[in-house]
Write a protein that holds these residues in place. Structure first.
Motif, PDB file in Angstrom:
ATOM      1  N   ASP A   1       2.259   7.587   0.013  1.00 54.16           N
ATOM      2  CA  ASP A   1       1.671   8.744  -0.491  1.00 54.16           C
ATOM      3  C   ASP A   1       0.380   8.742  -0.997  1.00 54.16           C
ATOM      4  O   ASP A   1      -0.305   9.796  -1.389  1.00 54.16           O
ATOM      5  CB  ASP A   1       2.578   9.462  -1.506  1.00 54.16           C
ATOM      6  CG  ASP A   1       2.809   8.503  -2.944  1.00 54.16           C
ATOM      7  OD1 ASP A   1       2.046   7.243  -2.870  1.00 54.16           O
ATOM      8  OD2 ASP A   1       3.559   8.639  -3.933  1.00 54.16           O
ATOM      9  N   ARG A   2      -0.279   7.521  -1.069  1.00 53.89           N
ATOM     10  CA  ARG A   2      -1.635   7.240  -1.496  1.00 53.89           C
ATOM     11  C   ARG A   2      -2.288   6.257  -0.757  1.00 53.89           C
ATOM     12  O   ARG A   2      -2.300   5.155  -1.616  1.00 53.89           O
ATOM     13  CB  ARG A   2      -1.621   7.114  -3.401  1.00 53.89           C
ATOM     14  CG  ARG A   2      -1.227   8.216  -4.064  1.00 53.89           C
ATOM     15  CD  ARG A   2      -2.392   9.096  -4.632  1.00 53.89           C
ATOM     16  NE  ARG A   2      -2.040   9.822  -5.609  1.00 53.89           N
ATOM     17  CZ  ARG A   2      -1.842  10.968  -5.597  1.00 53.89           C
ATOM     18  NH1 ARG A   2      -2.034  11.943  -4.528  1.00 53.89           N
ATOM     19  NH2 ARG A   2      -1.566  11.789  -6.906  1.00 53.89           N
TER      20      ARG A   2
ATOM     21  N   GLU B   1      12.173  -2.130  -1.215  1.00 48.12           N
ATOM     22  CA  GLU B   1      10.746  -1.872  -0.976  1.00 48.12           C
ATOM     23  C   GLU B   1      10.262  -3.146  -0.141  1.00 48.12           C
ATOM     24  O   GLU B   1       9.498  -2.850   0.506  1.00 48.12           O
ATOM     25  CB  GLU B   1       9.933  -1.789  -2.145  1.00 48.12           C
ATOM     26  CG  GLU B   1      10.165  -0.494  -2.864  1.00 48.12           C
ATOM     27  CD  GLU B   1       9.096  -0.388  -3.920  1.00 48.12           C
ATOM     28  OE1 GLU B   1       8.147  -0.924  -4.197  1.00 48.12           O
ATOM     29  OE2 GLU B   1       9.338   0.601  -5.176  1.00 48.12           O
TER      30      GLU B   1
ATOM     31  N   GLN C   1      -0.119  -2.136  -4.697  1.00 46.31           N
ATOM     32  CA  GLN C   1       0.461  -2.367  -6.223  1.00 46.31           C
ATOM     33  C   GLN C   1       1.658  -3.256  -5.785  1.00 46.31           C
ATOM     34  O   GLN C   1       2.077  -3.497  -4.781  1.00 46.31           O
ATOM     35  CB  GLN C   1       1.382  -0.802  -6.610  1.00 46.31           C
ATOM     36  CG  GLN C   1       2.266  -0.497  -5.669  1.00 46.31           C
ATOM     37  CD  GLN C   1       3.144   0.903  -6.370  1.00 46.31           C
ATOM     38  OE1 GLN C   1       2.385   2.035  -6.322  1.00 46.31           O
ATOM     39  NE2 GLN C   1       4.264   0.745  -6.253  1.00 46.31           N
TER      40      GLN C   1
ATOM     41  N   GLU D   1       0.983  -0.926   0.044  1.00 47.69           N
ATOM     42  CA  GLU D   1      -0.055  -0.018   0.070  1.00 47.69           C
ATOM     43  C   GLU D   1       0.856   1.381  -0.221  1.00 47.69           C
ATOM     44  O   GLU D   1       1.716   1.547   1.045  1.00 47.69           O
ATOM     45  CB  GLU D   1      -0.812   0.004   1.254  1.00 47.69           C
ATOM     46  CG  GLU D   1      -1.905   1.142   1.270  1.00 47.69           C
ATOM     47  CD  GLU D   1      -2.796   1.119   2.554  1.00 47.69           C
ATOM     48  OE1 GLU D   1      -4.086   1.881   2.412  1.00 47.69           O
ATOM     49  OE2 GLU D   1      -2.488   0.618   3.448  1.00 47.69           O
ATOM     50  N   ARG D   2       0.715   2.145  -1.019  1.00 51.54           N
ATOM     51  CA  ARG D   2       1.603   3.296  -1.036  1.00 51.54           C
ATOM     52  C   ARG D   2       1.390   4.271   0.179  1.00 51.54           C
ATOM     53  O   ARG D   2       0.160   4.384   0.570  1.00 51.54           O
ATOM     54  CB  ARG D   2       1.164   4.047  -2.426  1.00 51.54           C
ATOM     55  CG  ARG D   2       1.524   3.244  -3.683  1.00 51.54           C
ATOM     56  CD  ARG D   2       1.218   4.310  -4.842  1.00 51.54           C
ATOM     57  NE  ARG D   2       2.031   5.348  -4.921  1.00 51.54           N
ATOM     58  CZ  ARG D   2       3.317   5.322  -5.525  1.00 51.54           C
ATOM     59  NH1 ARG D   2       3.541   4.420  -6.423  1.00 51.54           N
ATOM     60  NH2 ARG D   2       3.955   6.436  -5.428  1.00 51.54           N
TER      61      ARG D   2
ATOM     62  N   GLU E   1       7.789   4.731   1.738  1.00 53.89           N
ATOM     63  CA  GLU E   1       7.028   4.414   0.429  1.00 53.89           C
ATOM     64  C   GLU E   1       5.552   3.566   0.550  1.00 53.89           C
ATOM     65  O   GLU E   1       4.836   3.767  -0.071  1.00 53.89           O
ATOM     66  CB  GLU E   1       7.879   3.539  -0.596  1.00 53.89           C
ATOM     67  CG  GLU E   1       9.319   4.096  -0.906  1.00 53.89           C
ATOM     68  CD  GLU E   1      10.117   3.404  -1.924  1.00 53.89           C
ATOM     69  OE1 GLU E   1       9.327   3.038  -3.006  1.00 53.89           O
ATOM     70  OE2 GLU E   1      11.225   3.271  -1.881  1.00 53.89           O
ATOM     71  N   HIS E   2       5.641   2.696   1.502  1.00 50.88           N
ATOM     72  CA  HIS E   2       4.599   1.819   1.982  1.00 50.88           C
ATOM     73  C   HIS E   2       3.952   1.774   3.053  1.00 50.88           C
ATOM     74  O   HIS E   2       4.850   1.878   4.186  1.00 50.88           O
ATOM     75  CB  HIS E   2       4.864   0.310   1.242  1.00 50.88           C
ATOM     76  CG  HIS E   2       5.109   0.356  -0.237  1.00 50.88           C
ATOM     77  ND1 HIS E   2       6.446   0.311  -0.643  1.00 50.88           N
ATOM     78  CD2 HIS E   2       4.515   0.567  -1.241  1.00 50.88           C
ATOM     79  CE1 HIS E   2       6.579   0.467  -1.990  1.00 50.88           C
ATOM     80  NE2 HIS E   2       5.241   0.785  -2.363  1.00 50.88           N
TER      81      HIS E   2
END
Length: 151
Positions: free
Chosen positions: A25-26, A55, A31, A22-23, A115-116
């Motif tokens: 920043d969103r 990651e 992804q 899960e991002r 990142e996540h």
């Protein structure tokens, strides 16, 4: 500035589960591992190995030889307008190269907090549905369709 050439690494296990991230920043955007080349001449496989390590914490070199597969498929897509500021002026499209990485079902995952937010293992059809990116969804479905065709 980001280079508009990237890798997508579909991380999966023998149970037909796919790892999604899960991002940060969103939130709500899930992804596979993705990332742009660091240098224009960076080999795609090296970028895939680096992005997976950054990651997820997975060291591909510690896995059996052949765990990372170059799927020899690339797609070009429009960069979301809200993310174009990361690229040189006028760049609107990215070329994404697909890889697959088989890991043991017990593989330890350590997400990069910048990142996540979290990760999840899902059966591949559910993972494909959860992806926000149509290219990520297509990569998952194409990979498993090709596996079925080989059986």
């Amino acid at each position: 500035m980001k280079i508009p050439i990237s890798v997508l690494v579909l991380i999966h296990n023998r149970n037909q589960e796919v790892l999604l991230l899960e991002r940060a920043d969103r939130p709500g955007f899930w992804q596979s591992v993705t990332g742009s080349l660091d240098e224009i001449d960076e080999p795609l496989e090296r970028a895939a190995i680096r992005e997976v390590a950054e990651e997820t914490g997975i060291d591909i070199q510690a896995l059996p030889l052949g765990a990372l597969q170059n799927l020899h498929h690339a797609v070009e897509y429009d960069i979301y307008p809200s993310w174009r500021y990361r690229y040189p002026p006028g760049v609107e499209r990215n070329t994404e190269h697909w890889f697959a990485l088989e890991v043991p079902p017990s593989a330890a995952i350590r997400v990069a907090p910048r990142e996540h937010l979290q990760y999840v293992w899902l059966p591949y059809k559910e993972a494909a549905q959860k992806c926000f990116s149509h290219t990520n969804r297509d990569a998952i479905l194409r990979f498993y369709d090709n596996l079925s065709a080989l059986k």
